[in-house]
Design an enzyme around this catalytic site. Sequence first.
Site, PDB file in Angstrom:
ATOM      1  N   TYR A 151       0.866  -1.300   0.055  1.00 12.49           N
ATOM      2  CA  TYR A 151       0.005  -0.005   0.013  1.00 12.49           C
ATOM      3  C   TYR A 151       0.886   1.256  -0.148  1.00 12.49           C
ATOM      4  CZ  TYR A 151      -2.967   3.583   1.898  1.00 12.49           C
ATOM      5  OH  TYR A 151      -3.456   4.940   2.114  1.00 12.49           O
ATOM      6  N   GLY A 152       2.026   1.342   1.009  1.00 12.89           N
ATOM      7  CA  GLY A 152       2.742   2.316   0.919  1.00 12.89           C
ATOM      8  C   GLY A 152       3.433   2.674  -0.459  1.00 12.89           C
TER       9      GLY A 152
END
Length: 316
Positions: A151-152
């Site tokens: 996600y990051g």
Amino acid sequence: MTKALVTGCAGFIGSHLTQRLLRDGATVIGIDGFLDNYDVAAKLRNLAEIGTHPAFTFHSAMIQANRWEEWLEGVDVVYHLAALPGVRSSWGTAFTDYVSHNILGTQSLLEACLKLPKPPVIVASSSSSVYGTMDGDKTDEQTPLRPISPYGVTKASMEQICQVYVKAFGLPVTMLRYFTVYGPRQRTDMAFHRFFRHLMKGETVSIYGDGQQSRDFTFVTDAVEANILAAQYADPGDIFNIGGDREFKLIDVLNLMGSLLNVSPKITYMADSAGDSKRTSADIRFATGKLGYKPRVALEEGLRLQLADLQAQDKG
């Protein structure tokens, strides 16, 4: 009269931002879709809170529908909050979905904005996801990005594609790196919501890790104010940390929640969760100096407001 586009308008921050814009006299075009990893009932409640305001038009759609010509007609400012959220659900084959929503969806919006008279585009990023675990004192915007979850990675890549459009075309894009936003309407999978729900039922609260991980918490109306200020005062390519007034350990927050409910939390400690940052701490001097941003809601007051919202939901 300002005409704004808000992607993710039925979400946590997006619904508060939409209401603020409507109160300020803007016309708002809102876009949001309904995904399996975001409680649909919560989004429907958020839309009900916005209500049938005559200046609000809602489109139930994913941004991948690419109806930008329709959605952007006459728009003066764009607030892009739509994203596929969640660190823990971004591993494995799900990463393809995160790329589609967070990177490709953003790029399609930027491409469409090139056909307009360059409206300000305010994009929501994520501090702990792009910085990873933070060391030393407070983290400023020049800190290298070291995401520790898929996600990051998509959020960091989203920022990079935004900068490409700034440099190549002069598109006035601004990125806001939120530090753990909380408050009324917080997503049901997020920690504060889950903690309150368990405490209200007298249930044991499960914490990943030892509870000593720390966060800089930002109340949702402060995050909304940052969006409004960025649309007025930011320059193309600016990136701002948007945080609270100080850093707190998670275990201390949980005990504060317990005191608001007059209960002693029963806690189960679980193994660390892959992709979770150990520490976040925002240096907000750039946002303060350039935007006039200042967090106004202290943690205890914000928790009281979030608890009151949950209690009101239960009363129906």
